[in-house]
Design a protein around this motif. Structure first.
Motif: not given
Lengths: 432, 300
Positions: A204, A257, A259-261
């Motif tokens: 993220d 997902e 990229v949101t971690f």
């Protein structure tokens, strides 16, 4: 406490008058770098300014000090949990030259900024308990060949892997990126690994992305800044590093997902059994091992140093340092307190309550401690070879630029070549 | 107390911190008077791309979310104004989103919008709400509307409750449909309360900060608002640029609000002009003409 107030207000009002009359001066401070630090003088009450410590371990150290030094008590000033806010409050304190803060608990990446602005005092090396401390942590507390801070606790990256699945597939924990891909391919063939993804880190757009990218760069043999402190991101090595991430997202080795971690989302995904490998900090070891049913991977995972391009990777160094505010009073007491706080005895005592990694290598090999915190030997390997993050004076702006560039590349907005070329220009502007 | 911070911000916005490193690597910095350079940077200089993007985001969020909130808030108010079982409970329940601190509701929605969160689980999709792009903007708008519709709802409800019942009775006698009653009676009479509610929401929405900041994160292009931009500059210790951003935001808010009040003000004066004539005495005699007069006014 009481006599501090008028002093602070005097500074404040002087500053206000300065702004009002718009006389903007403030010439260069005399530069006496590389010479011996001035002697720190003054004894009496001091403050310890820090992020909250939910374990209560630091509080015990302070109580022990206060019991032994009733004339020089330490008062804890607790700052918000958010690191950006801590940094801002400390900087504001420095800019108005307040003496409210004495001992500062600095993130390792802020140390250069605080030192270069002379917001913290250079410390006399011979009076500090630096012997036995891990070299990388001591190095990360220096600036311009002077010791500006003392390591308090350290942190490094670990690769968490699903030992049960690796065993079932007959493969080892990987030491290179390629080996990790092969290990994943073997594991994902297993029926019990259906629906799993291979690898994730912190992608993220926040500090975690800078950490992951600078680790990848170092693990590919590059560095974001060269030995002279000049930016060096437009190189084949850093391109390899960025491609490792970008290709990972493209091939599905890293799930979309991710990229949101941030740290916690990655931990959750690994803990729910969605990932074969995860790069994260040691603090998740305990929640992952929880036996209360919250973790599906308790007893089914192992740790290793992070992988790299051609061999084991290079971790970023995390953790905290202690330093003395330049505008504080009673600096001699502050120096004694820091020496006491980071002494091996106190670091050891705090381990009973806290799982923050100590800065003495001896403690990592202590049988008693290792049986309670089994990841310590691996962490020592990781920390000993770790690289500090860029020692940029304008760290905030530098890390923002790095995050913008890397995020644009991994989300497909820019090609890796474009984003690195742009980043190089931006970092060069910041460096001079 | 009001003007000092404002003047100080204006003063600050004319300065820029110029720092360089001396040969030993230590910072030498001074505050330099740069005049309007900070503003030039914003409108045509290096910051302009980011600024116009933030301006567009702020405007987009404000228009879309305030429009949705108004419709939903009015609908809620109409429902709550009816007498039915559990009305008191509904009124209390509707307040909950408004009562939660924005940063906390930002966190709540962040969990729900996470990749493995409940929104994706229920809809069976794999949308990355907290990354970038349209989905992130939608997430912010959904959370904002959820949070602030109750505010409009309650203010409008207060307005509804002072509409005398006999107006509706007269309208019924005249054979006005429910829809016509809404347009001809309810809306005109509740308009002052509604306009105040919308004005407050406009002010609030233009300064939007916590929700996109917590829900999606700072420096995300698709949800960066003017307030976040000002915060980010201050965080980089560029207080001059941060002040300039804040002043520009202040001016922008003032312009929007001025335009809104001008449009709405003209309207208020008109309805005020008709009100003294149809004074209480006359209305008691024949309540019907008043809504009719309003109706003409509205449709004119």
């Amino acid at each position: 406490m009481r006599q501090r107030r008028p002093n602070r207000f005097a500074t404040l009002s002087a500053l206000a008058i300065g702004v009002l009359t718009m006389t903007a001066c403030g010439g260069p401070s005399d530069s006496t770098a590389a010479s011996a630090p001035e002697e720190l003088s003054g004894r009496g009450p001091i403050t310890y300014v820090s992020s909250p410590d939910s374990s209560g371990a630091a509080q015990e150290t302070i109580e022990a000090w206060n019991a032994a030094h009733p004339e020089e008590p330490v008062e804890w000033i607790e700052l918000p949990l958010d690191a950006d806010q801590q940094r801002q409050q400390m900087i504001q304190n420095a800019q108005i030259e307040s003496d409210a803060y004495t001992v500062l608990n600095l993130d390792v990446v802020w140390t250069s900024e605080f030192a270069a602005n002379r917001w913290v005092e250079p410390l006399p090396v011979e009076e500090l308990p630096l012997d036995g401390m891990i070299d990388a942590t001591v190095e990360a507390a220096t600036y311009a060949d002077q010791q500006f801070a003392v390591p308090y606790y350290t942190d490094g990256a670990l690769l968490y892997g699903r030992s049960d699945l690796l065993e079932a597939a007959g493969v080892q924990m990987p030491t290179t990126w390629e080996a990790m891909e092969q290990a994943c391919a073997a594991v994902l063939e297993l029926p019990e690994a259906e629906g799993m993804s291979c690898y994730a880190g912190q992608f993220d757009k926040n500090e975690g992305l800078t950490v992951n990218f600078s680790e990848a760069a170092a693990s590919a043999g590059g560095a974001l800044y060269d030995a002279d402190g000049q930016p060096s991101v437009d190189t084949p090595e850093t391109l390899d590093a960025l491609n490792f991430l970008v290709d990972g997202f493209e091939s599905g080795m890293i799930p979309q997902e991710a990229v949101t971690f941030q740290e916690e989302q990655g931990r959750q995904a690994f803990q729910d059994g969605d990932l074969v490998f995860l790069r994260n900090w040691p603090y998740i070891y305990n929640p992952l091992s929880a036996q209360d049913g919250s973790s599906q991977v308790a007893g089914k995972f192992t740790v290793a140093p992070i992988p790299g391009q051609d061999g084991p990777g290079v971790s970023t160094l995390g953790g905290r340092n202690l330093a003395i505010s330049s505008s504080a009073e009673n600096k001699a007491t502050a120096l004694d307190f820091i020496t006491f706080f980071v002494s091996q005895e106190q670091e050891r005592a705090r381990l009973e309550l806290s799982s923050r990694a100590p800065v003495y290598s001896a403690l990592f090999e202590d049988q008693e401690i290792v049986s309670a915190l089994p990841y310590l030997p691996t962490l020592l390997q990781s920390v000993e070879s770790a690289q500090p993050r860029p020692k940029a004076v304008q760290y905030g702006a530098a890390t923002a630029a790095i995050q913008d560039a890397v995020y644009a590349a991994i989300t497909g907005k820019q090609t890796p070549e474009e984003s690195l070329a742009g980043l190089q220009i931006q970092l060069e502007e910041l460096a001079n | 107390m009001i003007f000092y911070p404002l003047l100080s911000a204006v003063g600050q916005s004319l300065y820029s911190a110029e720092s360089r490193l001396d040969e030993n690597g230590f910072v030498v910095d001074r505050e330099v008077f740069v005049g309007l350079e900070n503003y030039a940077e914003i409108f045509v200089g290096a910051q302009s791309e980011r600024f116009y993007n933030a301006l567009a985001n702020t405007t987009f969020f404000t228009v879309v979310s305030v429009a949705l909130e108004t419709v939903i808030g009015v609908a809620f108010a109409l429902m709550m104004n009816r007498a039915f079982r559990g009305r008191a409970f509904l009124r209390a329940a509707v307040l909950v989103p408004w009562a939660i601190p924005t940063a906390v509701s930002g966190l709540l929605w962040r969990w729900m919008f996470q990749a493995d969160g409940i929104v994706n689980a229920l809809s069976g999709s794999q949308v990355l709400w907290t990354a970038e792009g349209m989905a992130a903007q939608a997430a912010v708008i959904i959370a904002e509307v959820w949070k602030t519709s109750p505010f409009i709802g309650l203010l409008v409800l207060a307005g509804l409750q002072i509409i005398p019942e006999e107006v509706y009775e007269a309208a019924k006698l005249d054979g006005a449909s429910a829809w016509k009653q809404f347009w001809a009676i309810t809306l005109p009479l509740v308009k002052p309360a509604l306009m105040v509610a919308v004005l407050f929401r406009l002010l609030d929405a233009l300064r939007m900060f916590d929700l996109p900041f917590v829900l999606v994160g700072p420096r995300k292009e698709s949800v960066e608002t003017l307030s976040i931009l000002a915060w980010d500059s201050a965080n980089q210790l560029q207080y001059g640029a941060a002040s300039a951003f804040s002043i520009v935001l202040l001016l922008y808010v003032s312009v929007i609000v001025y335009m809104f009040v001008r449009l709405l003000g003209a309207d208020i004066f008109q309805s005020d002009a008709t009100r003294p004539q149809s004074s209480r005495r006359r209305r008691a005699v024949s309540p019907a003409p008043r809504p009719a007069a309003h109706h003409q006014e509205e449709t004119r």
